[in-house]
Design a protein around this motif. Structure first.
Motif: not given
Length: 263
Positions: A46-49, A55-56, A82-83, A91-92
């Motif tokens: 999840e680093s990119l998120s 996150y999560g 998400c923007h 991003i997804i």
């Protein structure tokens, strides 16, 4: 159906090598140049998120692929996108628990390597993007197979150290297998020497990269300080206009080189 103008780039290496930092800065650099960019976090870490503030996330890439596997026809893909205004890209996100479940479930599917490709080619929303960047996990597992099967290009960051150079061959073999069996159009966009520093080990590794992968290795290299300096920011380093910001200068140069390679 995916627009032919949409370029899908998987960022992959079985060893940790600055993949996410590369994805963040290349994605942001392409956005700065006026391109519409979608990032897909395909790494359970999840680093990119986390970097982009998602996150999560409950609505994530694994949940979206569960719907594809279940053959649902009422999927609203836009709900999963998400923007991020700070970096002006979409991003997804991913989710640790759901990605771990996906890895177990997808392996039993017919055409298990094709699930992500089915998603990206089935929904018109993806054709609205100029570039889709997929941040893969550090392995050679089924999720990476999915990313490579869906991609037009693969970008390989490689830590310029002997312990990372050896396993690079496994990543190349995986790419060649996917190209031979599932995705004949897949191309290596470039191998990037990352975490470069002024040591004999680094110099030796870069020499081996340039000697053994002369067509694939990028001219631009990423220094150790530059790679480390961007991982905890909320905004990609490439947005800096300071000539003293080594991170920004290196990744801007890398983005320009990759665009040349894709012409």
């Amino acid at each position: 159906m995916k627009n032919k103008k949409t370029k899908i780039i998987a960022i992959s290496n079985q060893k940790s090598s600055g993949k996410t930092t590369t994805a963040i800065n290349i994605g942001a650099a392409l956005s700065m140049k006026g391109s519409k960019v979608l990032m897909i976090d395909f790494d359970a870490q999840e680093s990119l998120s986390n970097f982009f503030g998602f996150y999560g996330a409950e609505k994530n890439i694994a949940q979206l692929l569960f719907d594809v596997i279940d053959k649902r026809t009422d999927i609203n893909v836009a709900e999963y996108i998400c923007h991020n205004g700070e970096n002006d890209l979409d991003i997804i996100p991913t989710n640790l628990s759901d990605m771990n479940d996906l890895s177990k479930i997808i392996i039993a599917e017919r055409g298990k390597e094709m699930v992500l490709r089915r998603l990206l080619t089935r929904y018109d929303v993806f054709s609205e993007y100029d570039y889709i960047l997929i941040d893969c996990n550090a392995s050679v597992d089924i999720t990476v197979d999915n990313a490579l099967t869906a991609a037009d290009y693969v970008l390989i960051p490689c830590w310029a150290a002997p312990f990372n150079y050896g396993p690079l061959a496994n990543t190349i073999v995986q790419i060649e297998d996917i190209r031979d069996e599932l995705n004949p159009e897949l191309k290596i966009l470039g191998i990037i020497a990352t975490f470069c520093e002024r040591t004999n080990n680094c110099k030796m590794t870069k020499q081996m990269l340039f000697e053994n992968y002369p067509k694939e290795i990028c001219r631009t290299t990423i220094s150790r300080t530059a790679a480390a300096d961007t991982s905890l920011r909320e905004k990609a380093a490439v947005f800096s206009n300071s000539k003293s910001n080594k991170t920004a200068q290196e990744y801007k140069a890398l983005a320009d080189e990759l665009l040349e390679r894709m012409k």
